[in-house]
Design a protein around this motif. Structure first.
Motif, PDB file in Angstrom:
ATOM      1  N   THR A  16       0.833  -1.203   0.000  1.00  0.00           N
ATOM      2  CA  THR A  16       0.000   0.000   0.000  1.00  0.00           C
ATOM      3  C   THR A  16       0.866   1.251   0.000  1.00  0.00           C
ATOM      4  O   THR A  16       0.658   2.156  -0.818  1.00  0.00           O
ATOM      5  CB  THR A  16      -0.961   0.002   1.203  1.00  0.00           C
ATOM      6  OG1 THR A  16      -1.705  -1.215   1.196  1.00  0.00           O
ATOM      7  CG2 THR A  16      -1.910   1.174   1.156  1.00  0.00           C
ATOM      8  N   TRP A  17       1.830   1.329   0.910  1.00  0.00           N
ATOM      9  CA  TRP A  17       2.742   2.471   0.930  1.00  0.00           C
ATOM     10  C   TRP A  17       3.475   2.584  -0.408  1.00  0.00           C
ATOM     11  O   TRP A  17       3.570   3.676  -0.981  1.00  0.00           O
ATOM     12  CB  TRP A  17       3.770   2.339   2.061  1.00  0.00           C
ATOM     13  CG  TRP A  17       3.364   2.976   3.347  1.00  0.00           C
ATOM     14  CD1 TRP A  17       2.849   2.344   4.448  1.00  0.00           C
ATOM     15  CD2 TRP A  17       3.453   4.369   3.702  1.00  0.00           C
ATOM     16  NE1 TRP A  17       2.606   3.257   5.455  1.00  0.00           N
ATOM     17  CE2 TRP A  17       2.972   4.501   5.026  1.00  0.00           C
ATOM     18  CE3 TRP A  17       3.883   5.504   3.036  1.00  0.00           C
ATOM     19  CZ2 TRP A  17       2.919   5.726   5.687  1.00  0.00           C
ATOM     20  CZ3 TRP A  17       3.835   6.730   3.693  1.00  0.00           C
ATOM     21  CH2 TRP A  17       3.354   6.831   4.997  1.00  0.00           C
ATOM     22  N   TYR A  20       1.150   3.975  -3.137  1.00  0.00           N
ATOM     23  CA  TYR A  20       0.893   5.409  -2.976  1.00  0.00           C
ATOM     24  C   TYR A  20       2.122   6.230  -3.383  1.00  0.00           C
ATOM     25  O   TYR A  20       1.993   7.268  -4.034  1.00  0.00           O
ATOM     26  CB  TYR A  20       0.521   5.742  -1.526  1.00  0.00           C
ATOM     27  CG  TYR A  20      -0.949   5.621  -1.222  1.00  0.00           C
ATOM     28  CD1 TYR A  20      -1.808   6.690  -1.430  1.00  0.00           C
ATOM     29  CD2 TYR A  20      -1.482   4.445  -0.721  1.00  0.00           C
ATOM     30  CE1 TYR A  20      -3.160   6.590  -1.149  1.00  0.00           C
ATOM     31  CE2 TYR A  20      -2.832   4.325  -0.436  1.00  0.00           C
ATOM     32  CZ  TYR A  20      -3.668   5.397  -0.653  1.00  0.00           C
ATOM     33  OH  TYR A  20      -5.003   5.294  -0.376  1.00  0.00           O
ATOM     34  N   ASP A  67      -0.454   1.405   5.851  1.00  0.00           N
ATOM     35  CA  ASP A  67      -1.344   2.192   4.996  1.00  0.00           C
ATOM     36  C   ASP A  67      -1.241   3.675   5.346  1.00  0.00           C
ATOM     37  O   ASP A  67      -1.584   4.079   6.449  1.00  0.00           O
ATOM     38  CB  ASP A  67      -2.786   1.711   5.198  1.00  0.00           C
ATOM     39  CG  ASP A  67      -3.780   2.358   4.261  1.00  0.00           C
ATOM     40  OD1 ASP A  67      -3.445   3.371   3.609  1.00  0.00           O
ATOM     41  OD2 ASP A  67      -4.911   1.860   4.192  1.00  0.00           O
TER      42      ASP A  67
END
Length: 105
Positions: A16-17, A20, A67
């Motif tokens: 997730t990181w 992004y 997240d």
């Protein structure tokens, strides 16, 4: 050799990181930000993620390390306090500016 190797600086972060940050890098590139600026911004965000992984007050209940949408003001303040304690004031300010861009973007 390019300064910014996104794969290298995001190694070990959650999917997730990493996702992004990849999206954000594309946004920064499309806005014409120089590589040094992108590197500094992305490094600040990856350092925050790594800090949260290592120093989370409650790692079993805290999803911020996985997240960025779960990051709170308290997380950022704790990170900033840690940066001031372990780095120079100028470095802490640099990280603060990068995180402002990440979370305001």
């Amino acid at each position: 050799m390019p300064l910014l190797d996104l794969t290298k600086i995001t190694t070990g972060l959650s999917k997730t990181w990493t996702g992004y940050l990849g999206d954000w890098d594309r946004t920064l590139r499309s806005a014409g930000h120089p590589e040094t600026t992108r590197y500094n911004y992305l490094l600040a965000a990856t350092q925050l993620a790594r800090y949260l992984e290592e120093y989370s007050p409650d790692p079993d209940a805290d999803d911020a390390a996985d997240d960025p949408c779960e990051v709170t003001k308290a997380h950022i303040e704790a990170f900033q306090a840690w940066m001031i304690e372990t780095r120079s004031g100028a470095t802490a300010l640099n990280k603060h500016k990068g995180l402002q861009q990440f979370f305001n973007g």
